[in-house]
Design a protein around this motif. Structure first.
Motif, PDB file in Angstrom:
ATOM      1  N   CYS A  25      -7.737 -21.614   0.841  1.00 41.82           N
ATOM      2  CA  CYS A  25      -8.689 -22.666   0.481  1.00 41.82           C
ATOM      3  C   CYS A  25      -9.883 -22.016  -0.206  1.00 41.82           C
ATOM      4  CB  CYS A  25      -9.099 -23.431   1.727  1.00 41.82           C
ATOM      5  SG  CYS A  25     -10.174 -24.818   1.391  1.00 41.82           S
ATOM      6  N   PRO A  26      -9.858 -21.547  -1.417  1.00 44.65           N
ATOM      7  CA  PRO A  26      -8.765 -21.560  -2.377  1.00 44.65           C
ATOM      8  C   PRO A  26      -7.829 -20.349  -2.280  1.00 44.65           C
ATOM      9  CG  PRO A  26     -10.729 -20.778  -3.463  1.00 44.65           C
ATOM     10  CD  PRO A  26     -11.112 -21.109  -2.038  1.00 44.65           C
ATOM     11  N   VAL A  27      -8.274 -19.225  -1.653  1.00 44.14           N
ATOM     12  CA  VAL A  27      -7.395 -18.055  -1.543  1.00 44.14           C
ATOM     13  C   VAL A  27      -7.199 -17.691  -0.079  1.00 44.14           C
ATOM     14  CG1 VAL A  27      -7.979 -17.094  -3.807  1.00 44.14           C
ATOM     15  CG2 VAL A  27      -9.320 -16.435  -1.823  1.00 44.14           C
ATOM     16  N   VAL A  28      -6.100 -16.986   0.215  1.00 47.45           N
ATOM     17  CA  VAL A  28      -5.812 -16.530   1.575  1.00 47.45           C
ATOM     18  C   VAL A  28      -6.653 -15.287   1.849  1.00 47.45           C
ATOM     19  CG1 VAL A  28      -4.009 -15.718   3.135  1.00 47.45           C
ATOM     20  CG2 VAL A  28      -3.467 -17.449   1.422  1.00 47.45           C
ATOM     21  N   ASP A  29      -7.401 -15.310   2.953  1.00 50.39           N
ATOM     22  CA  ASP A  29      -8.276 -14.177   3.294  1.00 50.39           C
ATOM     23  C   ASP A  29      -7.456 -12.951   3.687  1.00 50.39           C
ATOM     24  OD1 ASP A  29     -10.576 -15.655   2.871  1.00 50.39           O
ATOM     25  OD2 ASP A  29     -10.610 -16.411   4.934  1.00 50.39           O
ATOM     26  N   GLY A  30      -7.799 -11.798   3.121  1.00 47.85           N
ATOM     27  CA  GLY A  30      -7.159 -10.534   3.473  1.00 47.85           C
ATOM     28  C   GLY A  30      -5.790 -10.307   2.866  1.00 47.85           C
ATOM     29  N   ALA A  31      -5.297 -11.237   2.089  1.00 41.21           N
ATOM     30  CA  ALA A  31      -3.966 -11.084   1.483  1.00 41.21           C
ATOM     31  C   ALA A  31      -4.103 -10.463   0.100  1.00 41.21           C
ATOM     32  CB  ALA A  31      -3.272 -12.428   1.382  1.00 41.21           C
ATOM     33  N   LYS A  32      -3.127  -9.617  -0.239  1.00 39.11           N
ATOM     34  CA  LYS A  32      -3.104  -9.046  -1.582  1.00 39.11           C
ATOM     35  C   LYS A  32      -1.667  -8.702  -1.954  1.00 39.11           C
ATOM     36  CE  LYS A  32      -4.125  -4.259  -0.339  1.00 39.11           C
ATOM     37  NZ  LYS A  32      -5.024  -3.133  -0.567  1.00 39.11           N
ATOM     38  N   VAL A  33      -1.426  -8.654  -3.246  1.00 41.65           N
ATOM     39  CA  VAL A  33      -0.116  -8.307  -3.789  1.00 41.65           C
ATOM     40  C   VAL A  33      -0.308  -7.059  -4.645  1.00 41.65           C
ATOM     41  CG1 VAL A  33       1.757  -9.071  -5.283  1.00 41.65           C
ATOM     42  CG2 VAL A  33       0.679 -10.694  -3.750  1.00 41.65           C
ATOM     43  N   VAL A  34       0.487  -6.029  -4.361  1.00 36.83           N
ATOM     44  CA  VAL A  34       0.404  -4.772  -5.107  1.00 36.83           C
ATOM     45  C   VAL A  34       1.582  -4.712  -6.069  1.00 36.83           C
ATOM     46  CG1 VAL A  34       0.332  -2.264  -4.908  1.00 36.83           C
ATOM     47  CG2 VAL A  34      -0.674  -3.671  -3.112  1.00 36.83           C
ATOM     48  N   PHE A  84      -3.501  -7.743  -6.888  1.00 36.62           N
ATOM     49  CA  PHE A  84      -3.897  -9.132  -7.085  1.00 36.62           C
ATOM     50  C   PHE A  84      -4.454  -9.641  -5.761  1.00 36.62           C
ATOM     51  CE2 PHE A  84      -0.368  -8.405 -10.032  1.00 36.62           C
ATOM     52  CZ  PHE A  84      -0.967  -8.759 -11.226  1.00 36.62           C
ATOM     53  N   THR A  85      -5.743  -9.999  -5.746  1.00 42.18           N
ATOM     54  CA  THR A  85      -6.363 -10.500  -4.525  1.00 42.18           C
ATOM     55  C   THR A  85      -6.452 -12.022  -4.525  1.00 42.18           C
ATOM     56  OG1 THR A  85      -8.534 -10.164  -5.520  1.00 42.18           O
ATOM     57  CG2 THR A  85      -7.687  -8.409  -4.104  1.00 42.18           C
ATOM     58  N   ASP A  86      -6.174 -12.647  -5.676  1.00 44.82           N
ATOM     59  CA  ASP A  86      -6.155 -14.109  -5.749  1.00 44.82           C
ATOM     60  C   ASP A  86      -4.794 -14.622  -5.296  1.00 44.82           C
ATOM     61  OD1 ASP A  86      -8.723 -14.142  -6.677  1.00 44.82           O
ATOM     62  OD2 ASP A  86      -8.179 -14.361  -8.779  1.00 44.82           O
ATOM     63  N   VAL A  87      -4.551 -14.581  -3.981  1.00 45.77           N
ATOM     64  CA  VAL A  87      -3.293 -15.065  -3.398  1.00 45.77           C
ATOM     65  C   VAL A  87      -3.552 -16.481  -2.906  1.00 45.77           C
ATOM     66  CG1 VAL A  87      -1.555 -14.681  -1.627  1.00 45.77           C
ATOM     67  CG2 VAL A  87      -2.631 -12.732  -2.742  1.00 45.77           C
ATOM     68  N   LEU A  88      -2.887 -17.454  -3.518  1.00 47.28           N
ATOM     69  CA  LEU A  88      -3.113 -18.858  -3.191  1.00 47.28           C
ATOM     70  C   LEU A  88      -2.278 -19.317  -2.003  1.00 47.28           C
ATOM     71  CD1 LEU A  88      -3.102 -20.217  -6.837  1.00 47.28           C
ATOM     72  CD2 LEU A  88      -5.043 -19.474  -5.492  1.00 47.28           C
ATOM     73  N   MET A  89      -1.081 -18.732  -1.847  1.00 50.80           N
ATOM     74  CA  MET A  89      -0.204 -19.103  -0.739  1.00 50.80           C
ATOM     75  C   MET A  89       0.636 -17.900  -0.353  1.00 50.80           C
ATOM     76  SD  MET A  89       2.663 -22.079  -0.465  1.00 50.80           S
ATOM     77  CE  MET A  89       4.125 -21.101  -0.586  1.00 50.80           C
ATOM     78  N   LEU A  90       0.953 -17.804   0.935  1.00 48.74           N
ATOM     79  CA  LEU A  90       1.735 -16.692   1.455  1.00 48.74           C
ATOM     80  C   LEU A  90       2.778 -17.254   2.413  1.00 48.74           C
ATOM     81  CD1 LEU A  90       1.705 -13.567   1.303  1.00 48.74           C
ATOM     82  CD2 LEU A  90       0.320 -13.587   3.342  1.00 48.74           C
ATOM     83  N   GLN A  91       4.045 -16.852   2.222  1.00 46.84           N
ATOM     84  CA  GLN A  91       5.133 -17.346   3.067  1.00 46.84           C
ATOM     85  C   GLN A  91       5.898 -16.161   3.608  1.00 46.84           C
ATOM     86  OE1 GLN A  91       8.724 -17.471   2.085  1.00 46.84           O
ATOM     87  NE2 GLN A  91       9.307 -18.501   3.949  1.00 46.84           N
ATOM     88  N   ASN A  92       6.040 -16.124   4.946  1.00 45.93           N
ATOM     89  CA  ASN A  92       6.769 -15.051   5.609  1.00 45.93           C
ATOM     90  C   ASN A  92       7.662 -15.694   6.659  1.00 45.93           C
ATOM     91  OD1 ASN A  92       7.729 -12.689   6.599  1.00 45.93           O
ATOM     92  ND2 ASN A  92       5.796 -11.982   7.458  1.00 45.93           N
ATOM     93  N   GLY A  93       8.943 -15.862   6.331  1.00 51.11           N
ATOM     94  CA  GLY A  93       9.865 -16.552   7.244  1.00 51.11           C
ATOM     95  C   GLY A  93       9.491 -18.016   7.367  1.00 51.11           C
ATOM     96  N   ASP A  94       9.198 -18.452   8.588  1.00 55.08           N
ATOM     97  CA  ASP A  94       8.779 -19.847   8.808  1.00 55.08           C
ATOM     98  C   ASP A  94       7.266 -20.005   8.770  1.00 55.08           C
ATOM     99  OD1 ASP A  94      11.377 -20.677   9.046  1.00 55.08           O
ATOM    100  OD2 ASP A  94      11.430 -20.417  11.229  1.00 55.08           O
ATOM    101  N   GLU A  95       6.554 -18.898   8.713  1.00 53.98           N
ATOM    102  CA  GLU A  95       5.090 -18.941   8.715  1.00 53.98           C
ATOM    103  C   GLU A  95       4.571 -19.087   7.286  1.00 53.98           C
ATOM    104  OE1 GLU A  95       1.342 -16.065   9.896  1.00 53.98           O
ATOM    105  OE2 GLU A  95       3.389 -15.415  10.313  1.00 53.98           O
ATOM    106  N   ILE A 121       0.511 -16.170  -6.674  1.00 58.85           N
ATOM    107  CA  ILE A 121      -0.689 -15.468  -7.133  1.00 58.85           C
ATOM    108  C   ILE A 121      -1.225 -16.124  -8.393  1.00 58.85           C
ATOM    109  CG2 ILE A 121      -0.008 -13.269  -6.129  1.00 58.85           C
ATOM    110  CD1 ILE A 121       0.767 -12.356  -8.972  1.00 58.85           C
ATOM    111  N   LYS A 122      -2.484 -15.844  -8.682  1.00 58.55           N
ATOM    112  CA  LYS A 122      -3.126 -16.372  -9.878  1.00 58.55           C
ATOM    113  C   LYS A 122      -3.508 -15.202 -10.770  1.00 58.55           C
ATOM    114  CE  LYS A 122      -7.350 -18.734 -11.060  1.00 58.55           C
ATOM    115  NZ  LYS A 122      -8.533 -19.393 -10.526  1.00 58.55           N
ATOM    116  N   SER A 123      -3.084 -15.260 -12.030  1.00 65.06           N
ATOM    117  CA  SER A 123      -3.411 -14.208 -12.987  1.00 65.06           C
ATOM    118  C   SER A 123      -3.471 -14.813 -14.381  1.00 65.06           C
ATOM    119  CB  SER A 123      -2.355 -13.102 -12.946  1.00 65.06           C
ATOM    120  OG  SER A 123      -2.594 -12.154 -13.961  1.00 65.06           O
ATOM    121  N   GLY A 124      -4.550 -14.559 -15.082  1.00 64.16           N
ATOM    122  CA  GLY A 124      -4.684 -15.060 -16.438  1.00 64.16           C
ATOM    123  C   GLY A 124      -4.772 -16.576 -16.515  1.00 64.16           C
ATOM    124  N   GLY A 125      -5.286 -17.210 -15.463  1.00 65.11           N
ATOM    125  CA  GLY A 125      -5.426 -18.662 -15.452  1.00 65.11           C
ATOM    126  C   GLY A 125      -4.139 -19.400 -15.144  1.00 65.11           C
TER     127      GLY A 125
END
Length: 103
Positions: free
Chosen positions: A51-60, A35-46, A5-9
């Motif tokens: 580009c630049p953020v993952v669409d629909g992804a968020k971290v609570v 946090f909606t600025d998720v740059l990369m998401l990893q779930n198991g092997d996926e 995630i990206k926060s505070g630069g």
């Protein structure tokens, strides 16, 4: 499962249940933040890379603590000039606990 995630630069690696110390966020202890600025998401092997953020992804996350880091000593010294200046700095931070990664 983890996310970048990206926060505070800056970029942080967020795992569920983990605690991160971020730049100060103006909210109270116990409040939730998304946090909606998720740059990369990893779930198991996926792996999803944004580009630049993952669409629909968020971290609570939930704010656990508002505090300050340890003091950093700053010394400016000029040799042979009888000149020395000392200064200290304590940076504010917000500790958040990651509760959910959605994406």
């Amino acid at each position: 499962m983890f996310a970048i995630i990206k926060s505070g630069g800056k970029q942080y690696k967020a795992k569920e249940g983990g605690v991160l110390k971020l730049e100060k966020i103006e909210k109270g202890v116990g409040e939730t933040i998304e946090f909606t600025d998720v740059l990369m998401l990893q779930n198991g092997d996926e792996i999803k890379v944004g580009c630049p953020v993952v669409d629909g992804a968020k971290v609570v996350a939930e704010i656990v603590e508002q505090g300050r880091h340890k003091k950093v000593q700053i010394i400016k010294f000029r040799r042979r000039k009888h000149s020395m200046k000392r200064q200290g700095h304590r940076q504010y931070y917000t500790a958040v606990k990651i509760t959910a990664i959605q994406g």
